[in-house]
Write a protein that holds these residues in place. Structure first.
Motif, mmCIF file in Angstrom:
data_model
loop_
_atom_site.group_PDB
_atom_site.id
_atom_site.type_symbol
_atom_site.label_atom_id
_atom_site.label_comp_id
_atom_site.label_asym_id
_atom_site.label_seq_id
_atom_site.Cartn_x
_atom_site.Cartn_y
_atom_site.Cartn_z
ATOM 1 N N GLU A 64 32.002 13.886 -3.241
ATOM 2 C CA GLU A 64 32.344 15.137 -2.316
ATOM 3 C C GLU A 64 33.671 13.970 -0.752
ATOM 4 O O GLU A 64 34.025 14.747 0.076
ATOM 5 C CB GLU A 64 30.742 15.577 -1.841
ATOM 6 N N LEU A 65 32.117 13.485 -0.117
ATOM 7 C CA LEU A 65 32.596 12.732 1.432
ATOM 8 C C LEU A 65 33.932 12.143 1.166
ATOM 9 O O LEU A 65 34.253 12.541 1.960
ATOM 10 C CB LEU A 65 32.015 11.773 1.564
ATOM 11 N N ARG A 66 34.205 11.573 -0.747
ATOM 12 C CA ARG A 66 35.262 11.222 -0.462
ATOM 13 C C ARG A 66 36.688 12.072 0.118
ATOM 14 O O ARG A 66 37.922 11.408 0.171
ATOM 15 C CB ARG A 66 36.076 10.101 -1.655
ATOM 16 N N ARG A 67 36.261 12.975 -0.922
ATOM 17 C CA ARG A 67 37.675 14.238 -0.545
ATOM 18 C C ARG A 67 38.017 14.560 0.906
ATOM 19 O O ARG A 67 38.796 15.215 0.785
ATOM 20 C CB ARG A 67 36.938 15.102 -1.665
ATOM 21 N N LYS A 68 36.760 14.408 1.667
ATOM 22 C CA LYS A 68 36.931 14.994 2.640
ATOM 23 C C LYS A 68 37.256 13.938 3.636
ATOM 24 O O LYS A 68 38.552 13.878 5.124
ATOM 25 C CB LYS A 68 35.603 14.708 3.277
ATOM 26 N N VAL A 69 36.455 12.014 3.201
ATOM 27 C CA VAL A 69 37.478 11.173 4.141
ATOM 28 C C VAL A 69 38.661 10.798 3.721
ATOM 29 O O VAL A 69 39.222 9.780 4.295
ATOM 30 C CB VAL A 69 36.064 9.762 3.955
ATOM 31 N N TRP A 70 38.997 10.136 2.262
ATOM 32 C CA TRP A 70 40.679 9.651 2.251
ATOM 33 C C TRP A 70 41.390 10.472 3.056
ATOM 34 O O TRP A 70 42.309 9.361 2.819
ATOM 35 C CB TRP A 70 40.520 9.423 0.265
ATOM 36 N N PRO A 71 41.550 11.922 2.521
ATOM 37 C CA PRO A 71 42.719 12.167 3.705
ATOM 38 C C PRO A 71 43.140 11.138 4.526
ATOM 39 O O PRO A 71 44.103 11.055 5.396
ATOM 40 C CB PRO A 71 42.700 13.292 3.146
ATOM 41 N N LYS A 72 41.639 11.049 5.294
ATOM 42 C CA LYS A 72 41.340 11.126 7.094
ATOM 43 C C LYS A 72 42.186 9.235 7.104
ATOM 44 O O LYS A 72 42.892 9.342 8.088
ATOM 45 C CB LYS A 72 40.326 11.440 7.619
ATOM 46 N N LEU A 73 41.258 8.943 6.120
ATOM 47 C CA LEU A 73 41.540 6.990 6.279
ATOM 48 C C LEU A 73 43.248 7.180 6.345
ATOM 49 O O LEU A 73 44.180 5.982 6.436
ATOM 50 C CB LEU A 73 41.207 6.533 4.981
ATOM 51 N N LEU A 74 43.865 8.431 4.520
ATOM 52 C CA LEU A 74 46.009 7.610 4.701
ATOM 53 C C LEU A 74 46.391 8.454 6.150
ATOM 54 O O LEU A 74 47.887 8.504 5.470
ATOM 55 C CB LEU A 74 45.811 7.969 3.564
ATOM 56 N N ASN A 75 45.463 9.435 6.707
ATOM 57 C CA ASN A 75 46.440 10.138 7.403
ATOM 58 C C ASN A 75 47.382 11.106 6.446
ATOM 59 O O ASN A 75 48.562 11.456 7.048
ATOM 60 C CB ASN A 75 47.455 9.320 8.278
ATOM 61 N N VAL A 76 47.342 11.510 5.893
ATOM 62 C CA VAL A 76 47.504 12.699 4.759
ATOM 63 C C VAL A 76 47.006 13.997 5.092
ATOM 64 O O VAL A 76 45.628 14.318 5.512
ATOM 65 C CB VAL A 76 47.442 12.792 3.573
ATOM 66 N N ASN A 77 47.924 15.004 5.676
ATOM 67 C CA ASN A 77 47.724 16.240 5.855
ATOM 68 C C ASN A 77 47.389 17.540 4.707
ATOM 69 O O ASN A 77 48.360 17.768 4.293
ATOM 70 C CB ASN A 77 49.153 17.427 7.100
ATOM 71 N N ILE A 78 46.491 17.693 4.872
ATOM 72 C CA ILE A 78 45.397 18.400 3.383
ATOM 73 C C ILE A 78 46.390 19.626 3.389
ATOM 74 O O ILE A 78 45.673 20.362 2.811
ATOM 75 C CB ILE A 78 44.157 18.344 3.742
ATOM 76 N N ASN A 79 46.898 19.682 4.763
ATOM 77 C CA ASN A 79 47.143 22.012 4.664
ATOM 78 C C ASN A 79 48.404 21.948 4.398
ATOM 79 O O ASN A 79 49.373 22.793 4.573
ATOM 80 C CB ASN A 79 46.952 22.124 6.009
ATOM 81 N N ASP A 80 49.291 20.439 4.471
ATOM 82 C CA ASP A 80 50.512 21.166 3.681
ATOM 83 C C ASP A 80 50.503 19.878 2.504
ATOM 84 O O ASP A 80 51.959 18.674 2.231
ATOM 85 C CB ASP A 80 51.278 19.960 4.569
ATOM 86 N N PRO A 81 50.414 20.554 1.172
ATOM 87 C CA PRO A 81 50.218 19.294 0.289
ATOM 88 C C PRO A 81 51.705 20.117 -0.693
ATOM 89 O O PRO A 81 52.574 21.158 -0.332
ATOM 90 C CB PRO A 81 49.964 20.657 -1.002
ATOM 91 N N PRO A 82 52.193 18.896 -1.251
ATOM 92 C CA PRO A 82 53.331 19.011 -1.841
ATOM 93 C C PRO A 82 53.616 19.594 -3.427
ATOM 94 O O PRO A 82 51.948 20.250 -4.409
ATOM 95 C CB PRO A 82 53.247 17.291 -2.108
ATOM 96 N N PRO A 83 54.298 20.323 -3.647
ATOM 97 C CA PRO A 83 54.630 21.531 -5.141
ATOM 98 C C PRO A 83 53.827 19.904 -6.818
ATOM 99 O O PRO A 83 54.527 18.832 -6.070
ATOM 100 C CB PRO A 83 55.730 21.677 -5.176
ATOM 101 N N ILE A 84 52.868 20.618 -7.037
ATOM 102 C CA ILE A 84 52.643 19.838 -7.983
ATOM 103 C C ILE A 84 53.328 20.554 -9.459
ATOM 104 O O ILE A 84 52.555 20.265 -10.789
ATOM 105 C CB ILE A 84 50.686 20.085 -7.883
ATOM 106 N N SER A 85 54.338 21.422 -9.801
ATOM 107 C CA SER A 85 54.576 22.033 -10.896
ATOM 108 C C SER A 85 55.544 21.635 -11.058
ATOM 109 O O SER A 85 56.550 20.895 -10.199
ATOM 110 C CB SER A 85 54.615 23.486 -10.752
ATOM 111 N N VAL A 86 55.106 20.200 -12.759
ATOM 112 C CA VAL A 86 56.452 18.933 -12.778
ATOM 113 C C VAL A 86 57.803 19.663 -13.714
ATOM 114 O O VAL A 86 58.815 20.279 -13.725
ATOM 115 C CB VAL A 86 55.676 18.435 -12.923
ATOM 116 N N GLY A 87 57.340 20.662 -14.516
ATOM 117 C CA GLY A 87 57.636 21.361 -15.509
ATOM 118 C C GLY A 87 58.865 20.471 -16.474
ATOM 119 O O GLY A 87 58.499 19.110 -16.327
ATOM 120 N N LYS A 88 59.352 21.121 -17.503
ATOM 121 C CA LYS A 88 60.105 20.353 -18.396
ATOM 122 C C LYS A 88 60.752 19.711 -18.510
ATOM 123 O O LYS A 88 61.084 18.111 -18.647
ATOM 124 C CB LYS A 88 60.180 21.655 -19.393
ATOM 125 N N ASN A 89 61.460 20.197 -17.380
ATOM 126 C CA ASN A 89 63.012 19.759 -16.500
ATOM 127 C C ASN A 89 62.847 18.043 -16.617
ATOM 128 O O ASN A 89 63.078 17.293 -16.658
ATOM 129 C CB ASN A 89 63.616 20.593 -15.985
#
Length: 403
Positions: A64-89
């Protein structure tokens, strides 16, 4: 989806587990959790404290704490996630799909024992999607076998959406040199192993050199952050806490302290490549992880990569590795290739007077061993130096999270 943690939200150090029923343990845990939340809710976020908590005994304690802290350690903006839909193509177009598929199918042991088959298969599909998406978004990166071992750790801890963002950042920074078209830079990183050992234990270093064992035994340790070789998921995520809070070359220092810890076993071997390689390639599962983390942090401070760069480069006249200091890696984060940073530093080293070389090699281990044994990363000056270096290295994030 919710994170299917292999061990649940429990402390990840055997030392912490042993005292789980005591009031002392509960008090320490409560105090640490309070410090982590205080750092998270500070304005600005106190990333230095988060790094110190990740390094110190027990790491970040729970998923639970890792989910909160790891993004901060990596400077990842959790409010702007990349698209995760890959699809067959994308699966059809990706040149890496077949190899990724094979590796993921072979990764059954990386999932929690007893996990329902349908759930595991769903996670394996997500694992494939994350890998292919990161590669598609970053065409300069090249897939390597073992990469999936790192990605699955993030997936199990934080879930697919956040894992994609974290893996992308780790891939373009910490793992960047492993993802070159060739293994030249990976081999160069491995070449730091023997100089570190030489600084602490010249006798062990000379024995391994005589045996011509090389460093390939540590390859899977390095490129998977030990995820492929450790069976207990708690130990894996504890190391990820440590590595994410530190310099990108910290895994090679941790590899070195494992070898140093096994000194007696190695010296008892026959002095030949086959015997020593066989011993070292079989990593023990009951290592004293907190002590080794402490030693690795201390050795990083005593013998930083910038001091070992000459000796590592002398072992392999090839392309140089990722940043030799966190300051160098800060330059790399502004779109300059990490290996180019070290090439520049190495050219500078070649112009210096060799007589002023800082690589002193004490032939008595007593003082060095005392210094290594006496350090507690959680409290010592070494921890402050490692955290300070981390802050100097970390890529500047647009929200100015790093002071």
């Amino acid at each position: 989806m919710a994170s299917p943690s292999a061990q649940g939200d429990v402390p990840t150090s055997s030392h912490w587990d042993d005292g789980a029923e005591t009031a002392d343990f509960n008090a320490k845990k409560k105090k640490k959790v309070e410090k982590i939340y205080q750092a998270l809710y500070s304005d600005p976020i106190d990333v230095a404290t988060l790094r110190r908590m990740a390094i110190s005994e027990g790491g970040l304690l729970t998923d639970e704490l890792r989910r909160k802290v790891w993004p901060k350690l990596l400077n990842v903006n959790i409010n702007d996630p990349p698209p995760i839909s890959v699809g067959k193509n994308l699966r059809q177009m990706s040149k890496d799909y077949q190899q990724v598929l094979l590796d993921v199918r072979r990764s059954l042991r990386r999932f929690p024992p007893g996990m329902p088959k349908e759930q595991r298969e769903g996670l394996q599909e997500e694992l494939i999607d994350i890998i292919l998406l990161v590669l598609e978004r970053n065409p300069q990166l090249h897939y390597y076998q073992g990469y999936h071992d790192i990605v699955v750790t993030f997936l199990l801890v934080v879930g697919e959406s956040l894992a994609t963002s974290l893996v992308e950042k780790v891939s373009t920074h910490h793992l960047r040199d492993f993802m070159d078209p060739t293994m030249d830079n990976t081999k160069h990183i491995l070449n730091y192993l023997m100089p570190i050992i030489d600084q602490v234990n010249p006798e062990l270093h000379d024995f391994m050199q005589s045996a011509e064992v090389g460093t390939i035994f540590a390859l899977s340790w390095l490129i998977t952050w030990f995820g492929h070789v450790l069976s207990d998921f708690r130990h894996v995520v504890r190391l990820y806490d440590f590595f994410l809070a530190c310099h990108p070359l910290m895994p090679i220092y941790f590899a070195a302290v494992i070898v140093l810890y096994r000194e007696e076993e190695v010296l008892d071997c026959d002095c030949d490549m086959a015997s020593v390689h066989h011993l070292l390639s079989q990593i023990p599962q009951d290592l004293p992880y907190e002590m080794l983390i402490s030693r690795a942090g201390d050795l990083f401070v005593q013998f930083p990569p910038s001091r070992l760069a000459w000796e590592a480069a002398a072992q392999q006249e090839a392309n140089k590795t990722a940043a030799s200091t966190f300051k160098d890696f800060e330059l790399a984060s502004t779109q300059q290739r990490p290996d180019m940073v070290l090439r520049q530093r190495f050219r500078g080293l070649r112009t210096e007077n060799r007589a002023k070389d800082v690589l002193t090699k004490p032939r008595t281990n007593r003082l060095v061993k005392l210094a290594v044994m006496g350090l507690t990363v959680a409290l010592g000056a070494a921890a402050l130096a490692v955290v300070k270096s981390a802050l100097e290295w970390a890529p500047k994030f647009q929200l100015q999270l790093f002071p």
